[in-house]
Design a protein around this motif. Sequence first.
Motif: not given
Length: 68
Positions: A3-28
């Motif tokens: 997940c991009y937002d988790c990586a920005q918060e310093g948490r890299n353990e959350n796996t993304g469940i899909g890509a945002c249909t607006r911006c394309g970033l992976f999100t948990c």
Amino acid sequence: MHCYDCAQEGRNENTGIGACTRCGLFTCADHSRIVHATVQRPIGVIPMTSVRPARRLVCGSCRTAEAA
């Protein structure tokens, strides 16, 4: 993918469940939102709206921007 937002918060353990249909970033699951989207199909010259809405996955940032 993580997940991009988790990586920005310093948490890299959350796996993304899909890509945002607006911006394309992976999100948990914590940072994503499922929103309904109206589907229209052209039938002749008049667009026909589906009775069942489609689902669309967006990240929290894009959802906030869409709702503003």
